[in-house]
Structure formats: C-alpha cells, structure tokens
Design an enzyme around this catalytic site. Sequence first.
Site, PDB file in Angstrom:
ATOM      1  N   ALA A  22       0.824  -1.212   0.000  1.00  0.00           N
ATOM      2  CA  ALA A  22       0.000   0.000   0.000  1.00  0.00           C
ATOM      3  C   ALA A  22       0.863   1.268   0.000  1.00  0.00           C
ATOM      4  O   ALA A  22       2.089   1.207   0.084  1.00  0.00           O
ATOM      5  CB  ALA A  22      -0.931  -0.024   1.208  1.00  0.00           C
ATOM      6  N   HIS A  23       0.196   2.402  -0.059  1.00  0.00           N
ATOM      7  CA  HIS A  23       0.910   3.671  -0.193  1.00  0.00           C
ATOM      8  C   HIS A  23       1.791   3.981   1.020  1.00  0.00           C
ATOM      9  O   HIS A  23       1.416   3.744   2.150  1.00  0.00           O
ATOM     10  CB  HIS A  23      -0.016   4.847  -0.480  1.00  0.00           C
ATOM     11  CG  HIS A  23      -1.196   5.010   0.413  1.00  0.00           C
ATOM     12  ND1 HIS A  23      -2.132   5.974   0.202  1.00  0.00           N
ATOM     13  CD2 HIS A  23      -1.614   4.309   1.502  1.00  0.00           C
ATOM     14  CE1 HIS A  23      -3.065   5.887   1.115  1.00  0.00           C
ATOM     15  NE2 HIS A  23      -2.773   4.889   1.918  1.00  0.00           N
TER      16      HIS A  23
END
Lengths: 342, 342, 342
Positions: A244-245
Amino acid sequence: MSPTTVALAELIAALGGDLLGGSDIRIARIAPLDEADGVSISFLANPRYQAQLGTTRAACVIVAPALAEAASARGAAIVTPDPYLYFARLTQWWAARARPAAVAGVHPSAVVSPDATLGPGVEVGPLAVIEAGAVIGEGARIGAHCIVERGAAVGAWTRLAPRVVLGHGCRIGARGIVHSGVVIGADGFGFAPSKDGYVKIEQLGAVTIGDDVEIGANTCIDRGALGDTVIQDGVKLDNLIQIAHNVQIGRHTAMAGCAAVAGSTRIGANCTIGGAANIIGHLTLVDGVHISAATTVTRSIHEPGVYSGPYPFEENSSWQKNAATLRQLHTLRERVRALEKK
Amino acid sequence: MSPTTVALAELIAALGGDLLGGSDIRIARIAPLDEADGVSISFLANPRYQAQLGTTRAACVIVAPALAEAASARGAAIVTPDPYLYFARLTQWWAARARPAAVAGVHPSAVVSPDATLGPGVEVGPLAVIEAGAVIGEGARIGAHCIVERGAAVGAWTRLAPRVVLGHGCRIGARGIVHSGVVIGADGFGFAPSKDGYVKIEQLGAVTIGDDVEIGANTCIDRGALGDTVIQDGVKLDNLIQIAHNVQIGRHTAMAGCAAVAGSTRIGANCTIGGAANIIGHLTLVDGVHISAATTVTRSIHEPGVYSGPYPFEENSSWQKNAATLRQLHTLRERVRALEKK
Amino acid sequence: MSPTTVALAELIAALGGDLLGGSDIRIARIAPLDEADGVSISFLANPRYQAQLGTTRAACVIVAPALAEAASARGAAIVTPDPYLYFARLTQWWAARARPAAVAGVHPSAVVSPDATLGPGVEVGPLAVIEAGAVIGEGARIGAHCIVERGAAVGAWTRLAPRVVLGHGCRIGARGIVHSGVVIGADGFGFAPSKDGYVKIEQLGAVTIGDDVEIGANTCIDRGALGDTVIQDGVKLDNLIQIAHNVQIGRHTAMAGCAAVAGSTRIGANCTIGGAANIIGHLTLVDGVHISAATTVTRSIHEPGVYSGPYPFEENSSWQKNAATLRQLHTLRERVRALEKK
C-alpha cells in the site's frame, strides 16, 4: 531447456569449483537428486539428504568439502563451499545459454514517445507504450505490452516481462526483474469522509524501487499519498502481493505470495514475510523479523525473531467444537479463576 | 509534482477557507506536519497531533476553528470546519494542475469498432480495443491497452487507467476511476458436478457499477450467473480484491486491499471491510457493518457494529504452545466443567 | 442475453429431457425460482426449495422425476434425473446462441511470428502477440492483447480471454478457458542466500496444464524450478489464485478465489479448496480432501475428509477479550492441570 549438452569442464571454466573426475562428461539437464538421470547434474545442499548420494543416478553432484569423498566415490563431483549458491549460479548460466539474445531496438508496433530517452542496447517489445519523459537505462528490456508512463525511469539491465505498468514518475533501479501483470504506481487508497460520501485524496507521491529488486506476477505497489512508497535494494517480492501507499521495505527483505502490507508500515532489512501474511498499517517492524505464513501482524515488532499466527487447522468436526469453545474462552478463564479461589 | 509554486491567495480563491496571514506566501508542496519544510502546506486533522503545531516547519497549516489561534501564532493558517476534507480537496486541485490535459480523440494505434459510440471529448489511449456496441460517455478517458468489450458502457468523465478489461455487457457509471489490471466481467465460478467432472454453468449475467466508484489495481469483479453483480454508487474498492458473481455492495461501502467476497453475498451501505478480510457466500451484512482486517465472516450480520476475527499473532514459540492447546480447547472446557461439579 | 425467445420444444430437441406441457411456450430468460417471471425457465435442484414451486412465476421448471407431478400441476415442466446438470447444459446452449461466432483468422493488428503454427479455424484477436515456435490448436481463440510466448502450446478449442500471458514453453490442453489477467509461467520464487543478498535461482521448468481446465481472472501459475508445475485434466481455478512453482494439482480438483498453494505441494484429485485458503509448501494432500474457506494448511493430509481452520469472528469487544485470553491459553491449561491435581 538447453540447446545442447555441456561438458563439465566448460561448466567449471565458467563457474569455478573443484571438479573431481569426469571433465569430459556431458550434462543435458539440472535435476534434483531423486529425479536425476545419467545426463543430469544435481546438488546436495542439505546434509539431511546425504543418503540420496547412495541412490541418485546423477552424472555429477555438487557438494560441500565435507562430502567430497562420499560424492566422488560414486561418480563425478563438484566441490564448493556453498553448493546451493553454486546451484543458483549454475541455473543462471544455464538459463543465459537458452535465452534468446536481446534484440536491441524498438519493435515497430511499439508506441514510444519522441520525448522518451532510451539508453544504448535497450529492447522494447511489441505493442509496448513508453510515454514522454520516461528514461530507460542501458541494456534494459521492456516486454511486449508494457506501459512506462510519463517521467518514469527504468534502470540499466532491468527486465520488465510482458505486460507491466510502471506509473508516471515511478522509478526502478538497475538489474531488476518485474514479472507480468505487475502494477507499480496505481493510486493508494485514500479518501476523506464527507456527508456526500468519500472524497478522493489524490496520491501525489510515486514509487521508488532500488537495485536488484524482483517483483512477482500481478503484484501491486501503490504510489505514496504525499511522499513515496519505497522498496530498497535487493528486495524480493513474490506474486499477488499488495504494497500500500507509503510503505517502506528495507534491503534484502523477501515476501512470499499473497502477502499484504497496509499503508505507511515500515518493514526493516533482512526480514522474511511468509505467504498470505498480512501487516496492518502504520506499524514498524525492525530488521531481522520473520513472519510465518498466514500470520496477521497487528502491532509493531521491536525485536528480531520469528512471529506466528495462523489458526491451527484440523478435521472439521473437531474444529467446530474448538471454535465454538473459543468464543467462550474469556468466560472459561473466569471459571478457572473462580475454581482457583475456592 | 506541481509545475510551479502557488500563492496561498490562489489556493483560497479556488478552495475557500479563512486565511490567517501570508496571502502572498508561495507553496511548493503538500506534506505531513513532521515532514513539512518552509515551502510546504500541511494539515492538522487529528487533535492528538496538536503538539506538532509547535515543531512543524510548514509555511501554512490547515486547521479547525478551535486551533485557529494556536496555528496562526506560528505562521500562516487556513481555517476550515473539516481540515481533512479540505486537504482532500486540496490534493485534487493540486493533481489537476499537474495532470496532462486529456487529449480528446482516438490514438491511431487503438482498435475501435465503427459500431462503438464515443461521446464528446472522449480520449482513447494507444492500443486500446473498443468493440462493437460499446458506449463511452462524454469526457471519459480510456487508457492505453484497455479493452471495452461488446455492448459495455462507460459513464461520463470516468477514467480507465491503462490496461483495464470491461467485459461484454458490463456497465460503469459516471466519474469512476478504475486502476490498471482490473478485470470486470470475467466469468463467475460455477460448475455442476457430473460423473465426467465439472460441467460449466455459463455466466449469463453482467456487472453493473454505479457512479463515483473507484476500483484498485488488479481487482476482479465477476459477472453474475443469471442476474448481475451490483456495485452501488460511491463504493471504493482497493487493490487485489475478489468480488464473486452476484455479490451486491451497497452505497458508500469501502473495502481495503486483498479482501474477498464469495458468491451472492449482499453487503449493505456505509460498511467498511478491512484488508485481507473475507466473507463467505450467500450471506447478508446490513448497513453500517465494519469488519476488521483479516477477519473471516462465516455468518450473516444483522446488527451494525464492529466485528473482528484475526488470530492474535505472537512470538513463535509461544504461538506453538498456545496453538497446540487450542486443538484441545473443547476438552479443556470439559475438564473445567468436571472440576466445577466437584 | 439471448437474441430471441426460444420455444420449449426447441430446447428439448437440443438438450433432451421429458417435457410435460407447453411445447410451444416461448422462453426469454433463465432465472432462479424466486426471480422468475412468465417468460422464464427455472430449475429446482435442491428439494429444500420445493416450497418455491408453489410461488414461482416461472413458465417452466426443470425438476427431478420425484417432483414431476408437483411441477407440472402448476405449469410446464422438464423432467430429468439431475436438474442442476441440466441447468448447466442449458446455460451452455443459451450462451452459445448469444455468443458472436468465432472469426477465424488473425486480426491485422496482432503480431504473430512467421515461425508460430496456427491450426485450422484459429482466431487471434487484436493486438495479440504470438512468438516463434508457439503452436495453437484447431479452433482455439486467442483474445485481444494475449501473449503466447516462444514454444508455448494452446490445445484445440481452448479459449484465452483478452489479456492472458502464456509463458515460454508452457502448455495448456484442449477445451480450456483462461480468463483475463492470468499469468502462466512467470518465474517461481527461488533464491539462494549469499553474503551479498539473494542470488536468483533461474526457473528452468515450465507449466503443464491438462484438458478441460478453467482458470479465473488474474490467477498466477508459476513455472517450475527444475521440473514442471502440473495442473491435471478438469481442474477449475477461480480468480486471484497463486500456484507456486512445482505444485501439482490432481484431476477435477476445484479451488475458490484467492486460494494460494506454496511451492512443491501436491494436491490430489477431486479435492476442493475453499476461498482464501492457503497451503504451505512441500505438503501432500491425498485425493478427496476438502479444505474450508480461509483455512491455513500447515501439515500434509493423509485421509480424505473435511478440514477447517478459520478463526471464529465475533463482535469486536468480545473478540478482544477472547483473543487476549488466547495468548494465555497454554498457561490456562496448566492452571486447570494444577486444579485437577488438588
């Protein structure tokens, strides 16, 4: 797989090691000890399997010095301090012989922006798309149907298998391998709630990937919300992984298939994350942490070590009874406490 | 990311809010409080982080009215009732400045059926395929390598990132965002057993997706067996999610990465499903249900609330002892019962 | 979905079964009993739903002989020994009527090596890539954007949906269906540790897939390290599944979405693996093993049967108490033991 057979002498010339016997023996394939035949080379990395030395039909076995005598008593042997590492290098040499040479140049069906920069010896496959401002390093190979978006960068000698997306502004270093279906730089998952539903938080960061990184098929690495998502040198990611980011993964950490790491979590160097394990967001795992397969990590880990958490499976009827009891576990403890007080 | 810096006054003109101080201060980036520098704008959404107001180097901080005084005492501040929502809108405005303008028209390498219908201002990227009967709404952007199959429909202003498959007869509404690698409308998984093996049940439904839906990279949404799989307005799906045939997901529900929903399950509106959670088939979850990460939902949920189920991970040797005991849990309860009877 | 309505008599002519009443009734769709209308055909496979016979509006219901009388008392009925199997065949016949005919030939935008071999009646879609030495069997359909690498083979009548990668030297048999985003033949995940980081073990095997296999969207099947990864005849894999190198899956085994199998594990014939289940490496599961959804299999299974292991989810506050106690479970057992000794 190989075009022709190879003499052991050639192999030694390329890879080193001490050859005991049979320099003119010709090898047609690499095989495990128990599947090897008279034109196979095999290896013995784990002393547990030493008994297989007596039964294998391999023409040559790669062994450590302690087993040189036992191995050479039965046929040719290559002696080397780390047989498994030697085997790895052998597979590389073997594959390089069989692999078609890179064809430097851009396939006529590819769509390459005149504002992209291609280093010497770059190969761009059929129907690939390279946008303006992209920079492709020397000797890199961009497979069929890949997309390298605007301003993205591919390091020297990195290979993108067919059908990889490298999003705008994202960078991967040198000597990387990215398998088919990988998406680097899709938007991270960020929204602000409002009375009219979620409002998108545009993801303004990118993805920065170091050198010598390998990424498995259909894995996703999202771009950061503000800063970048960072994958350091030597990281190995298997298939169908979700990063994920703003995640950060330290040097030489390896993650097995279907693992998932939620936003902003930092994983140290030299960690291993088992298959289907998942790590929630905003945590920190120090260097040298090993997570077992199918474990859910819900807290930061401050000490190196092995951590586990898969539910112990069992025959269904037994699982049903234990799972039902599990829902009463807290009560059960209270009951034990009450008994102890008596 | 931005082409140039921007004055706070411009920003206020575009987004509103009350500016305290420094209308001619120029901003170069958006950053979290603890990473901001003298050309950054930051935001304080969670009062827990109020202490960072004293240490951040941000040129301007977006705050709620209660913190207006504290924030403006240290530099410029934008005061707004919901700083996080303001931040989200700021990222949108920021990204729009940096994003290349849509280039209306069909790239010459795309393969577009003469029997497809393209609205005004549609952009079709390189090597995309649009089949007969497809309808693309006004201002929609179809990325490179996308495939919009026969009879599929894309709503106005929806953006398909490069390499999306929208299967035949499937529909997505307006203002959606679909990331790379998404497959909408592959066959659901349905077979009838027979003495000669499984016999395929052709999946005769489609996928219907509402307005303002975002779908993450490599996520799959299968077509229905008879009726449609339905994703309602405002739903947000992260990466690598599996939505099986005939699932229904209610308005404004959000699902994090690697979640999976099995066939015919209905999820209500305003739910959140954590990463790597999975929900078995033929269940109903009412509105306002929140499922924690890595939870397996095996029964319908009739009351709003938070539901959890990840196994508590721990240091491996401790896990081994507890997991072994868990297999005897039912017996342990019997033993406690026996003790209580005495 | 169908171009026109169809008379029950036509349907019986194509699929067999005994029609009771109404051979000139025309059918417009197939629907579940509870969603059927006066132009629908429906089926009753599970006697539990027999009550729906009294309320359905279906024009015709497919039933087993035991229900012939009850069904025909309310309208037309088709009587057949296995209504669910009849329904499956009906969907196939229905879909075949609606599906566009294959257009034999190679789309002009495809990139097909002159050294590839295409059987009679092969269809190659837009922008597909077929490399040298690939062999495509009679009547096979290669979708848009597919990549069939050098030396790969596709059996007769197999359909690759748009955007499938079949890696070099990999083979799939006849009558298969492969959905979009599937990657067959990416490298397995193998590395030898060294003092300078991981050294890649080139994956020299391939993937061998039998006849009548279906593979769901974005599923990955890695090539073997030395020998091949093997998927036997009739196997059905759902979406987003990970099959690691050298896995073997026996005939007519079915796996639901997001399942994962680690390297070198052998799964027998006629098994079912539930969604999001995962199986660690180097295990053996005999024929006829059924694994529940979200179960982690950590040991070989030598007896057919049903095995389970999802953690029982519950309302969050209750889960918290039970999970905290679970970490003390071994201690709790010791305390019970101590009580018993008294």
